[in-house]
Scaffold this motif. Structure first.
Motif, PDB file in Angstrom:
ATOM      1  N   ALA A 103      70.418  56.640  35.795  1.00 45.29           N
ATOM      2  CA  ALA A 103      71.148  55.600  36.520  1.00 45.29           C
ATOM      3  C   ALA A 103      70.735  55.566  37.985  1.00 45.29           C
ATOM      4  CB  ALA A 103      72.652  55.825  36.393  1.00 45.29           C
ATOM      5  N   PHE A 104      70.720  56.724  38.623  1.00 40.40           N
ATOM      6  CA  PHE A 104      70.364  56.774  40.045  1.00 40.40           C
ATOM      7  C   PHE A 104      68.889  56.501  40.288  1.00 40.40           C
ATOM      8  CE2 PHE A 104      74.312  59.358  40.391  1.00 40.40           C
ATOM      9  CZ  PHE A 104      74.973  58.494  41.240  1.00 40.40           C
ATOM     10  N   SER A 105      68.005  57.065  39.458  1.00 44.94           N
ATOM     11  CA  SER A 105      66.578  56.834  39.682  1.00 44.94           C
ATOM     12  C   SER A 105      66.212  55.388  39.368  1.00 44.94           C
ATOM     13  CB  SER A 105      65.732  57.800  38.850  1.00 44.94           C
ATOM     14  OG  SER A 105      65.909  57.583  37.470  1.00 44.94           O
ATOM     15  N   GLY A 106      66.846  54.782  38.356  1.00 44.45           N
ATOM     16  CA  GLY A 106      66.594  53.371  38.063  1.00 44.45           C
ATOM     17  C   GLY A 106      67.022  52.491  39.227  1.00 44.45           C
ATOM     18  N   LEU A 107      68.179  52.793  39.804  1.00 45.41           N
ATOM     19  CA  LEU A 107      68.644  52.042  40.973  1.00 45.41           C
ATOM     20  C   LEU A 107      67.696  52.256  42.151  1.00 45.41           C
ATOM     21  CD1 LEU A 107      70.863  50.241  42.110  1.00 45.41           C
ATOM     22  CD2 LEU A 107      72.093  52.319  42.770  1.00 45.41           C
ATOM     23  N   TRP A 108      67.281  53.480  42.339  1.00 40.96           N
ATOM     24  CA  TRP A 108      66.349  53.805  43.428  1.00 40.96           C
ATOM     25  C   TRP A 108      65.032  53.029  43.253  1.00 40.96           C
ATOM     26  CZ3 TRP A 108      66.182  55.864  48.042  1.00 40.96           C
ATOM     27  CH2 TRP A 108      64.956  56.267  48.568  1.00 40.96           C
ATOM     28  N   TYR A 110      64.582  50.245  41.615  1.00 39.59           N
ATOM     29  CA  TYR A 110      64.864  48.828  41.827  1.00 39.59           C
ATOM     30  C   TYR A 110      64.931  48.514  43.320  1.00 39.59           C
ATOM     31  CZ  TYR A 110      67.119  44.300  41.478  1.00 39.59           C
ATOM     32  OH  TYR A 110      67.408  42.972  41.593  1.00 39.59           O
ATOM     33  N   ILE A 111      65.606  49.351  44.092  1.00 41.72           N
ATOM     34  CA  ILE A 111      65.711  49.122  45.542  1.00 41.72           C
ATOM     35  C   ILE A 111      64.339  49.193  46.195  1.00 41.72           C
ATOM     36  CG2 ILE A 111      66.583  50.120  47.691  1.00 41.72           C
ATOM     37  CD1 ILE A 111      69.144  50.836  46.101  1.00 41.72           C
ATOM     38  N   TRP A 114      62.540  46.030  45.402  1.00 47.33           N
ATOM     39  CA  TRP A 114      63.152  44.943  46.175  1.00 47.33           C
ATOM     40  C   TRP A 114      62.625  44.959  47.610  1.00 47.33           C
ATOM     41  CZ3 TRP A 114      66.696  41.077  45.089  1.00 47.33           C
ATOM     42  CH2 TRP A 114      67.267  40.464  46.194  1.00 47.33           C
ATOM     43  N   TRP A 126      67.196  38.231  42.324  1.00 43.02           N
ATOM     44  CA  TRP A 126      67.764  39.469  41.785  1.00 43.02           C
ATOM     45  C   TRP A 126      66.826  40.095  40.772  1.00 43.02           C
ATOM     46  CZ3 TRP A 126      71.710  42.071  43.630  1.00 43.02           C
ATOM     47  CH2 TRP A 126      72.590  41.419  44.460  1.00 43.02           C
TER      48      TRP A 126
END
Length: 129
Positions: A103-108, A110-111, A114, A126
């Motif tokens: 969850a955290f690495s996927g968000l990282w 993605y950011i 971006w 998005w």
């Protein structure tokens, strides 16, 4: 980060799918409807000797679970890894940590993607191809 995300996902995918499936089975079985006892069944149930039911209460012994509800405990033990002993519990805990990592690495990731798009001046969306 992407390399770790990719390699750990190959290993933990099987365990996370198993945990998700057993969790869904456990919750689905616990939500299974139960038939209400008939008036004759309620009248036939006697409280233990010396026990008086408080006024306005319906006192009856617990009914044995039947159907899918009888499997809730088994599904929970599979879900938590307890059915497989200490190794199963350890794998279940590690899978929980892996889920947090994904969850955290996927968000990282993605950011970072971006920000890279913003740095290049690409159109802000998005989701992108």
């Amino acid at each position: 980060m992407r390399k770790w995300h990719r390699w750990l996902s190959v290993f933990f995918a099987v365990f996370l799918l198993f945990i998700a499936a057993t969790g869904l089975l456990s919750h689905g079985a616990s939500l299974w409807p139960v038939a209400e006892p008939s008036a004759a069944e309620l009248a036939a149930q006697q409280p233990p000797a010396g026990f008086t039911c408080p006024e306005g209460w319906r006192c009856s012994p617990p009914r044995p679970e039947t159907g899918p509800r009888a499997w809730v405990g088994f599904f929970h033990h599979l879900h938590s890894g307890e059915e497989f002993g200490p190794a199963g519990t350890a794998i279940s805990i590690l899978s929980g940590f892996a889920l947090l990592f994904f969850a955290f690495s996927g968000l990282w990731l993605y950011i970072r993607m971006w920000r890279e798009r913003a740095r290049r001046g690409a159109q802000h969306r998005w989701f992108w191809k």
